[in-house]
Design a protein around this motif. Sequence first.
Motif, PDB file in Angstrom:
ATOM      1  N   ARG A   1     -21.726  11.912 -24.085  1.00 37.71           N
ATOM      2  CA  ARG A   1     -22.302  11.489 -22.808  1.00 37.71           C
ATOM      3  C   ARG A   1     -21.932  12.416 -21.656  1.00 37.71           C
ATOM      4  N   SER A   2     -20.734  12.971 -21.678  1.00 37.04           N
ATOM      5  CA  SER A   2     -20.275  13.805 -20.564  1.00 37.04           C
ATOM      6  C   SER A   2     -20.763  15.253 -20.661  1.00 37.04           C
ATOM      7  N   PHE A   3     -21.446  15.587 -21.750  1.00 38.30           N
ATOM      8  CA  PHE A   3     -21.919  16.962 -21.930  1.00 38.30           C
ATOM      9  C   PHE A   3     -23.331  17.127 -21.368  1.00 38.30           C
ATOM     10  N   SER A   4     -23.709  18.367 -21.139  1.00 38.81           N
ATOM     11  CA  SER A   4     -25.041  18.659 -20.609  1.00 38.81           C
ATOM     12  C   SER A   4     -26.105  18.400 -21.672  1.00 38.81           C
ATOM     13  N   ARG A   5     -27.348  18.256 -21.225  1.00 38.01           N
ATOM     14  CA  ARG A   5     -28.450  18.030 -22.171  1.00 38.01           C
ATOM     15  C   ARG A   5     -28.615  19.232 -23.108  1.00 38.01           C
ATOM     16  N   LYS A   6     -28.328  20.430 -22.601  1.00 39.64           N
ATOM     17  CA  LYS A   6     -28.455  21.621 -23.432  1.00 39.64           C
ATOM     18  C   LYS A   6     -27.516  21.547 -24.630  1.00 39.64           C
ATOM     19  N   VAL A   7     -26.294  21.095 -24.394  1.00 46.89           N
ATOM     20  CA  VAL A   7     -25.322  20.939 -25.489  1.00 46.89           C
ATOM     21  C   VAL A   7     -25.795  19.857 -26.454  1.00 46.89           C
ATOM     22  N   LYS A   8     -26.297  18.752 -25.908  1.00 47.84           N
ATOM     23  CA  LYS A   8     -26.779  17.658 -26.752  1.00 47.84           C
ATOM     24  C   LYS A   8     -27.925  18.121 -27.654  1.00 47.84           C
TER      25      LYS A   8
ATOM     26  N   ALA B   1     -27.648  12.175 -34.925  1.00 46.11           N
ATOM     27  CA  ALA B   1     -28.487  13.151 -34.222  1.00 46.11           C
ATOM     28  C   ALA B   1     -29.364  12.483 -33.178  1.00 46.11           C
ATOM     29  N   LEU B   2     -29.819  11.273 -33.467  1.00 44.26           N
ATOM     30  CA  LEU B   2     -30.669  10.551 -32.521  1.00 44.26           C
ATOM     31  C   LEU B   2     -29.857   9.813 -31.456  1.00 44.26           C
ATOM     32  N   LEU B   3     -28.704   9.298 -31.852  1.00 46.51           N
ATOM     33  CA  LEU B   3     -27.859   8.596 -30.885  1.00 46.51           C
ATOM     34  C   LEU B   3     -27.234   9.537 -29.858  1.00 46.51           C
TER      35      LEU B   3
ATOM     36  N   VAL C   1     -26.485  20.213 -30.507  1.00 42.71           N
ATOM     37  CA  VAL C   1     -25.822  19.371 -31.506  1.00 42.71           C
ATOM     38  C   VAL C   1     -26.868  18.591 -32.305  1.00 42.71           C
ATOM     39  N   HIS C   2     -27.898  18.120 -31.617  1.00 38.17           N
ATOM     40  CA  HIS C   2     -28.998  17.418 -32.283  1.00 38.17           C
ATOM     41  C   HIS C   2     -29.627  18.308 -33.348  1.00 38.17           C
ATOM     42  N   TRP C   3     -29.886  19.539 -32.980  1.00 35.18           N
ATOM     43  CA  TRP C   3     -30.475  20.492 -33.923  1.00 35.18           C
ATOM     44  C   TRP C   3     -29.552  20.717 -35.125  1.00 35.18           C
ATOM     45  N   ALA C   4     -28.275  20.918 -34.862  1.00 35.50           N
ATOM     46  CA  ALA C   4     -27.317  21.172 -35.942  1.00 35.50           C
ATOM     47  C   ALA C   4     -27.248  19.989 -36.905  1.00 35.50           C
ATOM     48  N   LEU C   5     -27.192  18.778 -36.365  1.00 37.70           N
ATOM     49  CA  LEU C   5     -27.119  17.586 -37.202  1.00 37.70           C
ATOM     50  C   LEU C   5     -28.400  17.390 -38.002  1.00 37.70           C
ATOM     51  N   GLN C   6     -29.535  17.657 -37.376  1.00 38.22           N
ATOM     52  CA  GLN C   6     -30.809  17.499 -38.076  1.00 38.22           C
ATOM     53  C   GLN C   6     -30.958  18.522 -39.203  1.00 38.22           C
ATOM     54  N   LEU C   7     -30.515  19.743 -38.961  1.00 41.36           N
ATOM     55  CA  LEU C   7     -30.578  20.758 -40.012  1.00 41.36           C
ATOM     56  C   LEU C   7     -29.648  20.407 -41.174  1.00 41.36           C
ATOM     57  N   LEU C   8     -28.461  19.895 -40.850  1.00 38.43           N
ATOM     58  CA  LEU C   8     -27.540  19.458 -41.901  1.00 38.43           C
ATOM     59  C   LEU C   8     -28.137  18.294 -42.690  1.00 38.43           C
ATOM     60  N   ALA C   9     -28.806  17.386 -41.981  1.00 40.57           N
ATOM     61  CA  ALA C   9     -29.449  16.253 -42.647  1.00 40.57           C
ATOM     62  C   ALA C   9     -30.532  16.742 -43.603  1.00 40.57           C
TER      63      ALA C   9
ATOM     64  N   GLY D   1     -40.423  11.729 -34.701  1.00 43.98           N
ATOM     65  CA  GLY D   1     -39.058  11.650 -35.213  1.00 43.98           C
ATOM     66  C   GLY D   1     -38.685  10.225 -35.583  1.00 43.98           C
ATOM     67  N   LEU D   2     -39.138   9.263 -34.779  1.00 45.23           N
ATOM     68  CA  LEU D   2     -38.887   7.860 -35.081  1.00 45.23           C
ATOM     69  C   LEU D   2     -39.557   7.470 -36.389  1.00 45.23           C
ATOM     70  N   VAL D   3     -40.785   7.943 -36.588  1.00 39.03           N
ATOM     71  CA  VAL D   3     -41.493   7.661 -37.850  1.00 39.03           C
ATOM     72  C   VAL D   3     -40.707   8.221 -39.041  1.00 39.03           C
ATOM     73  N   GLY D   4     -40.223   9.454 -38.888  1.00 33.72           N
ATOM     74  CA  GLY D   4     -39.440  10.074 -39.960  1.00 33.72           C
ATOM     75  C   GLY D   4     -38.164   9.318 -40.240  1.00 33.72           C
ATOM     76  N   TYR D   5     -37.512   8.840 -39.175  1.00 34.62           N
ATOM     77  CA  TYR D   5     -36.271   8.088 -39.354  1.00 34.62           C
ATOM     78  C   TYR D   5     -36.533   6.770 -40.079  1.00 34.62           C
ATOM     79  N   LEU D   6     -37.624   6.089 -39.719  1.00 30.24           N
ATOM     80  CA  LEU D   6     -37.968   4.838 -40.381  1.00 30.24           C
ATOM     81  C   LEU D   6     -38.321   5.066 -41.844  1.00 30.24           C
ATOM     82  N   LEU D   7     -38.954   6.190 -42.137  1.00 34.01           N
ATOM     83  CA  LEU D   7     -39.223   6.541 -43.537  1.00 34.01           C
ATOM     84  C   LEU D   7     -37.915   6.704 -44.306  1.00 34.01           C
ATOM     85  N   GLY D   8     -36.939   7.358 -43.657  1.00 33.43           N
ATOM     86  CA  GLY D   8     -35.640   7.543 -44.288  1.00 33.43           C
ATOM     87  C   GLY D   8     -34.951   6.214 -44.566  1.00 33.43           C
TER      88      GLY D   8
END
Length: 222
Positions: free
Chosen positions: A75-82, A63-65, A85-93, A163-170
Amino acid sequence: MALTTETESRLYRSLRAAAGAAAHLVALGFPTAVAMLARPGSSLFSWHPLLMTLAFSFLMTEALLIFSPETSLLRSFSRKVKVRVHWALQLLALLCALLGLGIITYNKHLNGKAHFVTWHGLMGLLTVLYAGGQCGGGVLLLYPKLMKNWTLAKLKLYHATSGLVGYLLGCASLMLGMCSLWFTTSVTSISWYLAMLCPLITSLVIMNQVSNAYLYRKRSQH
């Protein structure tokens, strides 16, 4: 022979791309190794390490990468798509983490064991609660008008930092889990040290990505 600025820049980008590729491999490889070790379905507990590594090693890392200019799989997709996808991955996490937390809590209840008495248990609880709050805070980026006194740029900066703090906690929670009796009796010698390197590698890559995004934003403001 001194390196030119262009050569240094190209070398730096290559190193970042290599580090990102390593992070992708670790993000997928570590949960796979844990799944082979835990054998999901062999016991109620066996689902806990799998779900937690899926949440914080695979889903959250990817989600962060997503926003990495060198190693994003989109990389070839728009920021809106990214962002979607970020939201979907974070919710799944978050769902995996909540389920993993619920399973270990119920498993301890069945076995008459105390809850959240180890550093791993306390860190895990804190991490899951923090992840829930972070997802809630992400809503503000979708609806920035809710925070009238905050600019969108400032909201993005604080969201990335928290978000970085949360990731480091994980990552810290995963590393503490590898100090548990279950893991240390199953994984020994050099394999244990290699396992400990997995969240360390991904956390370093993510920290570098966030710090570079922060520096880029600061330069663009001048």
